[in-house]
Design an enzyme around this catalytic site. Sequence first.
Site, PDB file in Angstrom:
ATOM      1  CG  HIS A 138      28.086   6.389  19.129  1.00 35.91           C
ATOM      2  ND1 HIS A 138      28.545   6.719  17.720  1.00 35.91           N
ATOM      3  CD2 HIS A 138      26.735   5.760  19.140  1.00 35.91           C
ATOM      4  CE1 HIS A 138      27.371   5.860  16.831  1.00 35.91           C
ATOM      5  NE2 HIS A 138      26.535   5.438  17.551  1.00 35.91           N
ATOM      6  CE  LYS A 155      24.779  12.434  17.544  1.00 35.44           C
ATOM      7  NZ  LYS A 155      23.120  12.833  17.480  1.00 35.44           N
TER       8      LYS A 155
HETATM    9  C1  BG6 Z   1      23.162   4.257  16.401  1.00 36.88           C
HETATM   10  C2  BG6 Z   1      22.533   3.231  17.182  1.00 36.88           C
HETATM   11  O1  BG6 Z   1      24.661   4.386  16.455  1.00 36.88           O
HETATM   12  O2  BG6 Z   1      22.788   5.722  17.256  1.00 36.88           O
HETATM   13  C3  BG6 Z   1      21.621   3.150  17.740  1.00 36.88           C
HETATM   14  O3  BG6 Z   1      22.780   1.742  16.375  1.00 36.88           O
HETATM   15  C4  BG6 Z   1      21.140   4.114  17.918  1.00 36.88           C
HETATM   16  O4  BG6 Z   1      21.162   1.852  18.659  1.00 36.88           O
HETATM   17  C5  BG6 Z   1      21.420   5.425  17.676  1.00 36.88           C
HETATM   18  O5  BG6 Z   1      19.811   4.554  18.422  1.00 36.88           O
HETATM   19  C6  BG6 Z   1      21.424   7.386  18.355  1.00 36.88           C
HETATM   20  O6  BG6 Z   1      22.301   7.573  17.181  1.00 36.88           O
HETATM   21  P1  BG6 Z   1      22.144   9.326  18.076  1.00 36.88           P
HETATM   22  O7  BG6 Z   1      21.987  10.602  17.450  1.00 36.88           O
HETATM   23  O8  BG6 Z   1      20.391   9.102  17.959  1.00 36.88           O
HETATM   24  O9  BG6 Z   1      21.868   9.866  19.604  1.00 36.88           O
END
Ligand code: BG6
Length: 501
Positions: free
Chosen positions: A250, A192
Amino acid sequence: MEMPTPSTQRNPLISEPFDMVVFGGRGDLAKRKLLPALYELDRDNRLPPDGRIIAVSRGEMGPDDFVKLVEDSCIEFSTKGKPLNPDVWGRFSKRLSYVGMDATKPDGYSPLVSALKDRQAVVRVFYLATAPDLFGPTAANLGRSELVTPVTRLVLEKPLGKDLASSRAINEAVGKVFAERQIYRIDHYLGKETVQNLMVLRFANSLFEPLWNRTHIDHVQITVAETVGVGGRWGYYDASGALRDMVQNHLLQVLCLTAMEPPIALDADSVRDEKVKVLKSLNALSGPDAANSTVRGQYRAGAIDGQPVPGYLDETDAKDGSNRETYVAIRAEIDNWRWAGVPFYLRTGKRLPQRCSEIVVQFKAPPHFIYPTYGAMPPSNRLIMRLQPNEGVRFQMLNKRPGPGELRLEQTALNLSYADAFGSIIPDAYERLLLDVIRGRPTLFMRVDEVEAAWRWTDSILDSWQQLNVPARPYTAGSWGPSAAIALIERDGRTWHEDDA
Ligand code: BG6
């Protein structure tokens, strides 16, 4: 000096020639993210004419049917319903082919061998967008079929296991065939733009570094809030939960970039060495400490944007009685000189009132305050780095409210909006990551010791939850999570940042 002839001049924006083989090529990730991201790279003239995309999946499918499937996916997820650019699509569709085979069968690889023959010297990427239990067997079969050349790279999607032991088993299995430098473990948050900008903010500006420590910072909050529920993937999610699905990867990656020491350079190992140090300095939460410093939650029926939504246990395919968390809040500490005594509050959840990912750095109050306070102390400085949506950076500070009479202070903000500064189109994380794989740049991917250090820390929380039967507390969909999560931070005399942007 001899100038290169036009045919040997390479546009630095364009990637190497490549063969990208996507296992799970008809799956959800391929359709939603990978194929649309490749289409967008092609639209932006970043792919060379001889870059090929080969989807592998079980079951036969005619070439035209596959091309149609990709076209539909690009229309749905790339142009959001608008027709594709005919020139770009014409070029992109010629890159596509489909191989129907069972990747778990060692003797089933001959269709792929024929598709790749005569292209030994071209960058070869095997992207495993499949279940993690297939990573080891697929890697072994690729090795056995002699498909791994010196310029081959392997991309692994998350989840990389469900705990340290299973993650190690995967790493060992793929490590038998691929060298560590060939393995690209994806955490799409690292692709990102705003997450990459975190390092730029910290290390390309001289303003922050002198203040970025326990002397000046009171605490840090990292929030990744989603409005979506677990939708059609209840089975997968129930085996995982918010801690494994979001925190282990994340949120910890964002925490690493926020807390790490300045790397000596931008090469992959220099950056990853610093991230690993943060993960290793995280105070291990175990036993009652884990129970006291974490809150688990599970959404009940409620409303998002005025629309009723079902509870976690009422979703399609849900099984009664699951105690799986769809929300987690954690009070973490980093035991090193820079951060001793500075809490990092992490929270993430499904079915929260807003989609919002942000890092809030709360500075300490001035040591001696000379202004009238009229009761409560006015808020101290806050730096808010908004990762999504409304990407930007905001710095909240006190100013004098104009006017005669009493001297009144008011909190106002310096506000940098990405959309205003750079235009509104922010490329999807996968575009950057796919290009980096083709170009052989591993900085934005996780090294094996990073993944394992992150699992070691999350495992101790998971073990404690299990031993102590820590319940997932109910919260109403559309609320900010269980009240215990509010208490987690308020008992330290602090509050969660609520965004008004
Ligand atoms: C994924 C998860 O890795 O990331 C999901 O498995 C989640 O559950 C997603 O919804 C969120 O990603 P972003 O880019 O939409 O924040």
